[in-house]
Design a protein around this motif. Structure first.
Motif, PDB file in Angstrom:
ATOM      1  N   ARG A   1       0.818  -1.213   0.000  1.00  0.00           N
ATOM      2  CA  ARG A   1       0.000   0.000   0.000  1.00  0.00           C
ATOM      3  C   ARG A   1       0.855   1.269   0.000  1.00  0.00           C
ATOM      4  N   LEU A   2       1.972   1.222   0.713  1.00  0.00           N
ATOM      5  CA  LEU A   2       2.862   2.375   0.694  1.00  0.00           C
ATOM      6  C   LEU A   2       3.399   2.594  -0.712  1.00  0.00           C
ATOM      7  N   GLN A   3       3.769   1.498  -1.393  1.00  0.00           N
ATOM      8  CA  GLN A   3       4.269   1.619  -2.762  1.00  0.00           C
ATOM      9  C   GLN A   3       3.189   2.164  -3.688  1.00  0.00           C
ATOM     10  N   GLN A   4       1.956   1.692  -3.545  1.00  0.00           N
ATOM     11  CA  GLN A   4       0.856   2.203  -4.358  1.00  0.00           C
ATOM     12  C   GLN A   4       0.642   3.696  -4.127  1.00  0.00           C
ATOM     13  N   ARG A   5       0.744   4.116  -2.863  1.00  0.00           N
ATOM     14  CA  ARG A   5       0.543   5.527  -2.512  1.00  0.00           C
ATOM     15  C   ARG A   5       1.616   6.389  -3.188  1.00  0.00           C
ATOM     16  N   LEU A   6       2.844   5.915  -3.130  1.00  0.00           N
ATOM     17  CA  LEU A   6       3.942   6.662  -3.762  1.00  0.00           C
ATOM     18  C   LEU A   6       3.790   6.670  -5.282  1.00  0.00           C
ATOM     19  N   ASP A   7       3.421   5.518  -5.844  1.00  0.00           N
ATOM     20  CA  ASP A   7       3.222   5.441  -7.297  1.00  0.00           C
ATOM     21  C   ASP A   7       2.162   6.428  -7.768  1.00  0.00           C
ATOM     22  N   GLN A   8       1.063   6.536  -6.987  1.00  0.00           N
ATOM     23  CA  GLN A   8      -0.026   7.453  -7.343  1.00  0.00           C
ATOM     24  C   GLN A   8       0.482   8.890  -7.436  1.00  0.00           C
ATOM     25  N   ARG A   9       1.482   9.210  -6.635  1.00  0.00           N
ATOM     26  CA  ARG A   9       2.016  10.573  -6.612  1.00  0.00           C
ATOM     27  C   ARG A   9       3.244  10.729  -7.511  1.00  0.00           C
ATOM     28  N   GLY A  10       3.594   9.663  -8.229  1.00  0.00           N
ATOM     29  CA  GLY A  10       4.740   9.740  -9.126  1.00  0.00           C
ATOM     30  C   GLY A  10       6.062   9.835  -8.395  1.00  0.00           C
ATOM     31  N   VAL A  11       6.133   9.196  -7.212  1.00  0.00           N
ATOM     32  CA  VAL A  11       7.330   9.261  -6.374  1.00  0.00           C
ATOM     33  C   VAL A  11       8.013   7.904  -6.355  1.00  0.00           C
ATOM     34  N   GLU A  12       9.310   7.897  -6.583  1.00  0.00           N
ATOM     35  CA  GLU A  12      10.088   6.666  -6.509  1.00  0.00           C
ATOM     36  C   GLU A  12      11.075   6.729  -5.343  1.00  0.00           C
ATOM     37  N   ILE A  13      11.296   5.604  -4.707  1.00  0.00           N
ATOM     38  CA  ILE A  13      12.325   5.512  -3.665  1.00  0.00           C
ATOM     39  C   ILE A  13      13.671   5.320  -4.359  1.00  0.00           C
ATOM     40  N   THR A  14      14.586   6.247  -4.171  1.00  0.00           N
ATOM     41  CA  THR A  14      15.897   6.147  -4.813  1.00  0.00           C
ATOM     42  C   THR A  14      16.964   5.592  -3.883  1.00  0.00           C
ATOM     43  N   GLU A  15      16.736   5.684  -2.575  1.00  0.00           N
ATOM     44  CA  GLU A  15      17.691   5.138  -1.610  1.00  0.00           C
ATOM     45  C   GLU A  15      16.966   4.785  -0.319  1.00  0.00           C
ATOM     46  N   VAL A  16      17.124   3.548   0.121  1.00  0.00           N
ATOM     47  CA  VAL A  16      16.560   3.120   1.400  1.00  0.00           C
ATOM     48  C   VAL A  16      17.666   3.197   2.457  1.00  0.00           C
ATOM     49  N   ILE A  17      17.505   4.095   3.408  1.00  0.00           N
ATOM     50  CA  ILE A  17      18.480   4.244   4.486  1.00  0.00           C
ATOM     51  C   ILE A  17      18.148   3.307   5.645  1.00  0.00           C
ATOM     52  N   HIS A  18      16.858   3.149   5.892  1.00  0.00           N
ATOM     53  CA  HIS A  18      16.416   2.319   7.016  1.00  0.00           C
ATOM     54  C   HIS A  18      14.993   1.872   6.764  1.00  0.00           C
ATOM     55  N   GLU A  19      14.697   0.609   7.055  1.00  0.00           N
ATOM     56  CA  GLU A  19      13.326   0.097   7.020  1.00  0.00           C
ATOM     57  C   GLU A  19      12.861  -0.107   8.452  1.00  0.00           C
ATOM     58  N   GLU A  20      11.598   0.221   8.715  1.00  0.00           N
ATOM     59  CA  GLU A  20      11.058   0.073  10.063  1.00  0.00           C
ATOM     60  C   GLU A  20       9.845  -0.842  10.030  1.00  0.00           C
ATOM     61  N   PHE A  21       9.821  -1.812  10.946  1.00  0.00           N
ATOM     62  CA  PHE A  21       8.693  -2.721  11.108  1.00  0.00           C
ATOM     63  C   PHE A  21       8.206  -2.583  12.551  1.00  0.00           C
ATOM     64  N   CYS A  22       6.965  -2.162  12.729  1.00  0.00           N
ATOM     65  CA  CYS A  22       6.419  -1.958  14.077  1.00  0.00           C
ATOM     66  C   CYS A  22       5.155  -2.791  14.260  1.00  0.00           C
ATOM     67  N   LEU A  23       5.036  -3.399  15.416  1.00  0.00           N
ATOM     68  CA  LEU A  23       3.812  -4.096  15.788  1.00  0.00           C
ATOM     69  C   LEU A  23       3.708  -4.057  17.300  1.00  0.00           C
ATOM     70  N   PHE A  24       2.679  -3.384  17.804  1.00  0.00           N
ATOM     71  CA  PHE A  24       2.519  -3.334  19.250  1.00  0.00           C
ATOM     72  C   PHE A  24       1.042  -3.448  19.614  1.00  0.00           C
ATOM     73  N   PRO A  25       0.771  -4.023  20.795  1.00  0.00           N
ATOM     74  CA  PRO A  25      -0.610  -4.271  21.203  1.00  0.00           C
ATOM     75  C   PRO A  25      -1.305  -2.993  21.641  1.00  0.00           C
ATOM     76  N   MET A  26      -2.559  -2.867  21.256  1.00  0.00           N
ATOM     77  CA  MET A  26      -3.321  -1.664  21.600  1.00  0.00           C
ATOM     78  C   MET A  26      -4.380  -1.927  22.665  1.00  0.00           C
ATOM     79  N   ASN A  27      -4.817  -3.163  22.815  1.00  0.00           N
ATOM     80  CA  ASN A  27      -5.871  -3.450  23.800  1.00  0.00           C
ATOM     81  C   ASN A  27      -5.440  -4.548  24.766  1.00  0.00           C
ATOM     82  N   LEU A  28      -4.146  -4.555  25.090  1.00  0.00           N
ATOM     83  CA  LEU A  28      -3.639  -5.537  26.044  1.00  0.00           C
ATOM     84  C   LEU A  28      -4.314  -5.315  27.397  1.00  0.00           C
ATOM     85  N   PRO A  29      -4.892  -6.354  27.998  1.00  0.00           N
ATOM     86  CA  PRO A  29      -5.548  -6.169  29.297  1.00  0.00           C
ATOM     87  C   PRO A  29      -4.557  -5.693  30.356  1.00  0.00           C
TER      88      PRO A  29
END
Length: 417
Positions: A236-264
Motif C-alpha cells: 500500500r505504501l508503494q501504491q501511494r507513492l506510485d499514485q504521486r509519481g514518487v520513486e524511492i531512490t535510496e533506502v536508508i532504514h526500514e522500520e517494522f512496528c507491531l505493538f498491542p493496543m488493547n492488552l488487558p
C-alpha cells in the motif's frame, strides 16, 4: 548468586532505562538484566507532541521538530475534502541516542547484566530470578520492563489482542513524498487503492521531512486482530507513492512496528511489578508510550523509594505499593474508557474512520491533545467524549454507540496477506 539489590529491572529498552534511572536518582539500589547491551542503538523511531516534553522540561531530547503539522481525511483527488487539516501544535521526533544517553547517565552506577531472565519466583520476602546463563539474582522487588510479550506478568485473557502494525522507510526519493518541512500525522486519502482494497481494513500514511533530502514515510494501520501483515502495508505504501509519481531512490532504514493496543491490564495483585509495555502502558487511543513513561516514571519511583525505606516490606508488599502508584483507580477507569472507544473504532470501515477523525480533530485543541496524551482528568475526559458524540453526524453516532453495522465492518483474513 549475585549480590542482592533492592530492585531488579528486566529489560533494556526505553521503559527499563526510564524506571531504573528514576530509582537510581532516588538512591535505590538497582540492577538490570537485558538480553542485549543497554547502549545498543534502538531500531525504532519515537515521536511525541512537543508540548508533552515541554511539560517535563525535556525539549532538548528532540532531534527534529515541525510546526507545519497536518492530517488528511478526504478521499483524495481534487475534492474539497482533500485539503489538509492543520493541527496547530508542534510535533517532534526523539533523538534516540540522546534519549538513551539521558536515561543511562541518570542510571550511572546501575549494573546491567547481559542475560535472559527465564524464571521469576517469590521466595519468602524476596524474589529470585534464574537466568539462562545459570546465574540467580535476588531482589526485594523485581520490575518487568521487558515489553508486552513478556511471559512473567500475569494478566486476564480477554480475547484476541489487537495489534497496530506499520511499515516504514527512511530514505531519499525522486521528489518529495510530502511537502517540505512538514509532518503528516494521518493521511487517509485512498485514491491509490482499488475498490476491493477499500473494503479491507483502512491504513494511513504517517510521514515527515527529516531534512537534507531525507524523508520518513510509513504506512500504518489502526488496531486489528489479526494485525495487517507487513507485506500488505509495504504494498500500500508503494501504491501511494506510485499514485504521486514518487520513486524511492535510496533506502536508508526500514522500520517494522507491531505493538498491542488493547492488552488487558495486568493482575495487580501479583508480587511482580511491571512498567512500560509489560504494564499495558501503550495508549489505546494513539499507540504512544514514551510520554507516559516520562510522566509516570518519577511518581512510581518516588512511591517505591519511600516504601523501600521500610525494611519489613517484602516483594509482595512493595509490588502492591508499586501497582497502586502506577495504576490508581483514576487511570484504570480512563484506560477502560479508551479501550471501549478502541473497540468501536476497530469495527469502522474506511469512510466512517475518516468521518470520525475529521470530527475528532474539530474539537478544541486542548481537548484532542489531552485525549491523545491521556492527560485529561476523568471528568474532563468524559465530557470530551460527550462533546465528540454531540458533534458527530448520525452515522458516526450510531457507530460509537452500537458499533459499525455488520455489513460495513472491515474484516481481515490471513489470505489477504
Amino acid at each position: 548468586m549475585a549480590e542482592p539489590v533492592d530492585v531488579l529491572v528486566l529489560g533494556g529498552g526505553p521503559a527499563a532505562l526510564c524506571v531504573a534511572s528514576e530509582l537510581n536518582q532516588r538512591g535505590v539500589s538497582v540492577a538490570g538484566i537485558a538480553s542485549d547491551p543497554v547502549d545498543a542503538p534502538w531500531p525504532n523511531t519515537y515521536g511525541i507532541w512537543a508540548d508533552e516534553l515541554k511539560a517535563v522540561g525535556l525539549e532538548q531530547l528532540l532531534e527534529h521538530r515541525w510546526s507545519d503539522t497536518v492530517s488528511f481525511f478526504g478521499e483524495g483527488g481534487s475534492t474539497a475534502q482533500d485539503r489538509s487539516h492543520a493541527h496547530g501544535i508542534d510535533y517532534g521526533l526523539f533523538d534516540r541516542a540522546v534519549l538513551q544517553r539521558h536515561w543511562l547517565e541518570r542510571a550511572d552506577g546501575v549494573v546491567w547484566h547481559q542475560d535472559t531472565a527465564e524464571r521469576v519466583e517469590l521466595k519468602g520476602s524476596t524474589t529470585l530470578v534464574s537466568c539462562a546463563s545459570g546465574t540467580t539474582m535476588q531482589a526485594r522487588l523485581v520490575i518487568d520492563a521487558s515489553g508486552s510479550r513478556t511471559h512473567h506478568i500475569r494478566r486476564p485473557d480477554q480475547g484476541p489482542v489487537a495489534g497496530q502494525a506499520a511499515y516504514g522507510v527512511v530514505g531519499r526519493f525522486s521528489k518529495p513524498p510530502i511537502e517540505p518541512d512538514r509532518f503528516v500525522l494521518m493521511d487517509y486519502r485512498c485514491d491509490h487503492l482499488s475498490e476491493t482494497q477499500r473494503q479491507e481494513p483502512p491504513t494511513f500514511l504517517y510521514a515527515m521531512d527529516l531534512g537534507d533530502g531525507v524523508f520518513f514515510v510509513e504506512e500504518t494501520s489502526l488496531a486489528l486482530a489479526p494485525a495487517v501483515p507487513y507485506d500488505v502495508l509495504q504494498q500500500r505504501l508503494q501504491q501511494r507513492l506510485d499514485q504521486r509519481g514518487v520513486e524511492i531512490t535510496e533506502v536508508i532504514h526500514e522500520e517494522f512496528c507491531l505493538f498491542p493496543m488493547n492488552l488487558p491490564l495486568p493482575d495487580r495483585r501479583q508480587p511482580l511489578l511491571a512498567f512500560g509495555g509489560a504494564a499495558s502502558m501503550v495508549h489505546p487511543a494513539s499507540g504512544y508510550m514514551v510520554g507516559s513513561l516520562l510522566r509516570r516514571g518519577p511518581d512510581l519511583a518516588q512511591a517505591l523509594a519511600e516504601a523501600i525505606t521500610n525494611p519489613s516490606l517484602g516483594s509482595a508488599a512493595l509490588a502492591q505499593r508499586g501497582w497502586q502508584a502506577l495504576w490508581p483507580l483514576e487511570l484504570v477507569l480512563r484506560h477502560q474508557l479508551y479501550q471501549f472507544g478502541l473497540g468501536r473504532l476497530m469495527g469502522f470501515n474506511e469512510a466512517l474512520l475518516r468521518t470520525h477523525f475529521a470530527t475528532f480533530f474539530a474539537l478544541p485543541r486542548d481537548e484532542w491533545f489531552g485525549f491523545l496524551t491521556n492527560t485529561l482528568p476523568l471528568p474532563r475526559l468524559m465530557s470530551v467524549m460527550l462533546r465528540l458524540f454531540a458533534l458527530a453526524p448520525w452515522e458516526l453516532r450510531r457507530g460509537l454507540v452500537l458499533g459499525a453495522p455488520p455489513s460495513q465492518s472491515p474484516t481481515w483474513t490471513q489470505s489477504n496477506g
